[in-house]
Design a protein around this motif. Structure first.
Motif, mmCIF file in Angstrom:
data_model
loop_
_atom_site.group_PDB
_atom_site.id
_atom_site.type_symbol
_atom_site.label_atom_id
_atom_site.label_comp_id
_atom_site.label_asym_id
_atom_site.label_seq_id
_atom_site.Cartn_x
_atom_site.Cartn_y
_atom_site.Cartn_z
ATOM 1 N N LYS A 5 50.243 53.776 -15.433
ATOM 2 C CA LYS A 5 49.933 53.201 -16.745
ATOM 3 C C LYS A 5 50.983 53.628 -17.756
ATOM 4 C CE LYS A 5 46.733 54.858 -19.455
ATOM 5 N NZ LYS A 5 45.426 55.210 -20.059
ATOM 6 N N ARG A 14 50.838 41.136 -25.353
ATOM 7 C CA ARG A 14 50.573 41.091 -23.906
ATOM 8 C C ARG A 14 51.514 40.113 -23.215
ATOM 9 N NH1 ARG A 14 45.606 39.965 -24.107
ATOM 10 N NH2 ARG A 14 44.709 42.012 -23.566
ATOM 11 N N ASN A 16 49.259 44.355 -15.059
ATOM 12 C CA ASN A 16 48.122 44.096 -15.954
ATOM 13 C C ASN A 16 48.340 44.810 -17.279
ATOM 14 O OD1 ASN A 16 46.675 42.573 -14.056
ATOM 15 N ND2 ASN A 16 45.872 44.455 -13.105
ATOM 16 N N VAL A 51 46.121 45.749 -20.665
ATOM 17 C CA VAL A 51 44.764 45.853 -21.201
ATOM 18 C C VAL A 51 44.805 46.592 -22.534
ATOM 19 C CG1 VAL A 51 43.715 45.825 -18.910
ATOM 20 C CG2 VAL A 51 44.312 48.008 -19.969
ATOM 21 N N ASP A 97 43.652 49.374 -24.331
ATOM 22 C CA ASP A 97 43.161 50.634 -23.803
ATOM 23 C C ASP A 97 42.266 51.362 -24.800
ATOM 24 O OD1 ASP A 97 43.243 52.520 -21.588
ATOM 25 O OD2 ASP A 97 44.272 53.859 -22.980
ATOM 26 N N LEU A 141 47.780 49.795 -26.086
ATOM 27 C CA LEU A 141 47.730 48.899 -24.933
ATOM 28 C C LEU A 141 48.112 49.694 -23.676
ATOM 29 C CD1 LEU A 141 49.522 45.731 -26.377
ATOM 30 C CD2 LEU A 141 47.079 46.254 -26.349
#
Length: 826
Positions: A708, A723, A743, A745, A747, A756
């Motif tokens: 991540k 995004r 991906n 997301v 967060d 993010l």
């Protein structure tokens, strides 16, 4: 009678050279009148026809046998010519070796241990005579067995022919039968006479065998007496060298005079010495000119290309010494005298040793230091040369015992002075060798003054041979590196297989061979090299479990060197095939297991070579199992755990994380596993410990790891736009996984930003670099598209200043405010 004729017909048809004695059981034992026998019934015309045919076939059989016997007679006569020649050669062989064994026996009984060199030479000659005798002895017993077999065949054939009733034969067949019987009698008479001669000759050789065995036993006892005198019985003559030097000189002079008059040693005269000096001078000059022509014409360009043009003349000198040795070896083949032959052979071998030492000096030293190397090694070679001269001249013991202590002392003193003067110019290896040589020279000097001159020489020569072997190996290594450097300068492709072959196989094998030669050759100076060789082949049985000998140990060592080289060759071949992928996957595991299997096979073959009794070994291991189990508990545990890791959870090249340590598996051994961390350090885990831990293997299934990447955008920015930009940026990165999607997301909501989470699949082995590229790409895209990445801010309020008369303006970066402007308080 019909059945009798049919039996005879079938019997003689099947027989070519031998007629089995079955007729005696079928035919009547005497010719009884036909009237006394029961008359057979009268035959019909159809029954009478076979009787005529049977007589004809029997006559044909007798004729065929007569012809075959004539051929047999001719064959055996031709064979007897060769056998008679063999018997004549056996007579000459017997006479020659009888003369030699009597001569050498008388010589050995005439000599004593006061002439060690002469006695050891003739002891070796006696042993060689015995070996040659039993090796070339005629095979009389085998010939006698063949003659006995031929006599038996002929006797059976003659008896069978004589038992055929005459009434069943026609006149022609009867004559052929009688002629065949006569031929058989003649053949049997010749064979019997030759057999008697063989029996007599065999008895003579039995007596000669006894003489040879007695000679061997006596020569062995004499060699044992020599060994006792060399190692256990010192001479007291050295103590009187300075007490009464004139008397010692007279004794030495008398001993040398007796040596010159002896017919058992090399005879000398002024004329022979003068001719020998002229011959040796001519040989030296001729070899020097040949060496000069070879170096100048054949290798001058190599010296120039290596910038060693000054080493030409030292190389010429080394080659001259080697050519002199080769010339002596060629000359000794044409000299009938065994004493001169032995002296020339030893001289040539020692010259080869000197050439090897000087060659190593020329190869390893710079031109300016070659003289230094010669100065420090020459004294020890000169000491050995003095002893070789005494050995070549077959000097009596008194001359050796008086001469060697003085020579040892002079050489030791000179070596001390030379080593202290030249030690700073010598490489470390040569300083070590010279120091050991000096120490052994001092020990030899002490032993010589104590009366052990021969033992002192053996110790020093063994060391000189071993030192020469090591120097030669080091010189060859330097030459190989020099050749590779030249090839690199010439931009030629390296010979990939050459250096591994030399370092892993050739040099280790050569080292073992040179060590053996270092032990055998000094003993060969005393003509006792066969004792060392016999000791190498002598086997010892250890409690009915193993049969150990020097020969089997040497074979096992060579086999181990070969197995090690094959394993290395297999690893290198796989590395060339797979390249960078060699350390990844199951290849290292396969190599490790294959290596273990090969070494297990090597141990099994070694046990076969050692003639191991497996039942005895199992009994011993059973008795020691408890102690071995406790002693090797951890080792066995690590071995089993290592195999389990290899087959299941771990492979070399995997990236793992254990106890907070992240790194790459560099090797999985039999006892431990090595982990190379990101910072380059090596951490070792015992296999049993690693097996019992829960570690993360991030390359077990694939080579990617999901990580991540946190990215913060300011409140009020378009999250969907951010995004989309992130996904567009990561889609063009080739190093990311093609099968796993990225991906993005939301967060969390931070104090200063909307956080993010970008989940990307990056390569495990290049995690830091890949993450850096991803972050840089996102940062550049956000700047390009005016998406703000806020930084933390915090407001600080000051209620009271320390000095109210001088207020100051303070700028603070607020932490809790998302505004991009600064807040100022006074």
């Amino acid at each position: 009678m019909h059945s009798l004729r049919h039996i005879l017909l079938s019997f003689y048809t099947a027989l070519c050279f031998i007629v089995a004695p079955c007729w005696a059981q079928i035919a009547p034992e005497d010719d009884e009148p036909m009237e006394e026998q029961q008359a057979p019934p009268e035959a019909t015309p159809e029954q009478k026809a076979p009787v005529v045919v049977g007589n004809k076939e029997l006559d044909e059989t007798i004729g065929a046998l007569e012809q075959e016997i004539a051929i047999l007679d001719k064959t055996l006569k031709n064979r007897m010519v060769f056998r008679q020649q063999m018997l004549h050669e056996s007579d000459l062989f017997y006479a020659d070796y009888t003369k030699k064994v009597e001569q050498i026996t008388m010589i050995l009984y005439a000599l004593d241990t006061d002439k060690i060199f002469t006695l050891s030479f003739y002891c070796k000659s006696a042993e060689q005579l015995v070996i040659d005798y039993f090796k070339t002895k005629p095979k009389i017993a085998l010939t006698r067995e063949r003659i006995t077999h031929d006599i038996g065949r002929i006797d059976i054939l003659r008896s069978s022919l004589q038992k055929i009733p005459e009434k069943d034969l026609t006149d022609a067949a009867l004559n052929q039968r009688n002629e065949s019987v006569q031929i058989c009698n003649n053949i049997q008479s010749i064979l019997t006479s030759f057999q008697n001669n063989l029996n007599d000759k065999e008895k003579e050789f039995v007596e000669l065998d006894k003489k040879m065995e007695n000679l061997k036993a006596f020569s062995s006892s004499q060699l044992e007496a020599i060994l006792r005198q060399v190692f256990t019985n010192p001479s007291n003559i050295a103590k009187y060298i300075f007490a009464d030097p004139a008397k010692m000189y007279e004794y030495c002079k008398l001993a040398w005079k007796n040596t010159e008059e002896s017919k058992l040693q090399i005879t000398y005269s002024d004329n022979k010495l003068q001719n020998l000096s002229i011959f040796l001078g001519s040989l030296v000059l001729g070899c020097y000119f040949i060496a000069f022509a070879i170096i100048k014409l054949g290798f001058k360009s190599h010296f120039e290309s290596a910038n060693n043009i000054k080493k030409i003349y030292p190389s010429i000198n080394v080659l001259t010494i080697a050519l002199i040795a080769v010339g002596l070896l060629i000359i000794q083949r044409y000299i009938p005298s065994l004493l001169v032959n032995s002296a020339l052979t030893l001289t040539a071998e020692y010259l080869i040793l000197i050439a090897a030492v000087f060659l190593s000096i020329v190869m390893r030293f710079e031109y300016g230091n070659i003289n230094t190397g010669v100065k420090v090694y020459a004294p020890y070679l000169l000491l050995g040369g003095c002893f070789m001269v005494l050995r070549g001249l077959m000097a009596p013991n008194i001359i050796v015992v008086v001469t060697m202590p003085i020579v040892f002392s002079i050489i030791a003193l000179y070596s001390i002075l030379t080593l202290f003067r030249q030690r700073k110019k010598l490489p470390r290896l040569d300083r070590f060798f010279c120091s050991v040589s000096l120490l052994l020279t001092l020990v030899g000097s002490f032993l010589s003054w104590m009366g052990f001159s021969f033992m002192a020489f053996l110790i020093l020569m063994t060391w000189i041979m071993l030192m020469t072997s090591i120097l030669l190996l080091v010189g060859m290594w330097n030459v190989m590196g020099h050749i590779e450097d030249i090839r690199k300068k010439q931009h030629k492709q390296d010979i990939v297989w050459f250096r591994p072959f030399v370092t892993k196989f050739f040099l280790p094998c050569l080292t073992v061979a040179l060590i053996l030669f270092s032990l055998i050759w000094p003993a060969g100076v005393f003509d006792m090299g066969n004792l060392i060789i016999d000791g190498i082949y002598k086997s010892v049985r250890i409690k009915d479990i193993l049969t150990i000998s020097g020969h089997t140990i040497i074979v096992i060592i060579f086999l181990g060197i070969t197995v090690n080289y094959l394993i290395f060759l297999g690893k290198n071949t796989l590395k060339e095939i797979y390249g960078a992928n060699y350390d990844i996957g199951g290849i290292p595991t396969l190599v490790t297991i294959s290596t273990l299997v090969l070494w297990c096979v090597y141990i099994f073959v070694s046990m076969v070579i050692l003639d191991g009794d497996y039942s005895g070994i199992l009994m011993v291991m059973g008795g020691m199992s408890m102690g071995i189990g406790f002693a090797l508990k951890d080792t066995i545990d690590n071995l089993v755990s290592g195999l389990s890791l290899m087959f299941g959870r771990l492979r070399q090249g995997d990236m793992i994380e254990c106890d907070g340590i992240r790194g790459k598996v560099s090797s999985v051994g039999y006892r431990s596993t090595l982990i190379e961390t990101i910072d380059g350090s090596i951490i070792a885990f015992q296999n049993s410990q690693l097996f019992n831990k829960n570690f993360r293997n991030m390359t077990k299934n694939h080579q990617f790891e999901c990580v991540k990447v946190e990215v913060g955008i300011a409140y009020g920015e378009d999250v969907q736009k951010a995004r989309r930009l992130i996904l567009d940026a990561t889609s063009n990165m080739e190093f990311l996984s093609r099968t796993k999607n990225t991906n993005v997301v939301l967060d969390s909501f931070g104090d200063s930003s909307v956080n993010l989470g970008v989940w990307v699949w990056i390569p495990v082995l290049s995690k830091a670099t890949s993450l850096s590229i991803v972050r840089e790409k996102i940062y550049d895209l956000f700047n390009k598209n005016n998406i703000c990445i806020p930084f933390p801010q915090q407001d600080i309020y000051i209620k009271e200043l320390p000095n109210k008369d001088n207020p100051q303006e303070i700028t603070i970066e607020p932490e809790n405010d998302g505004d991009k402007s600064d807040n100022t308080q006074k």
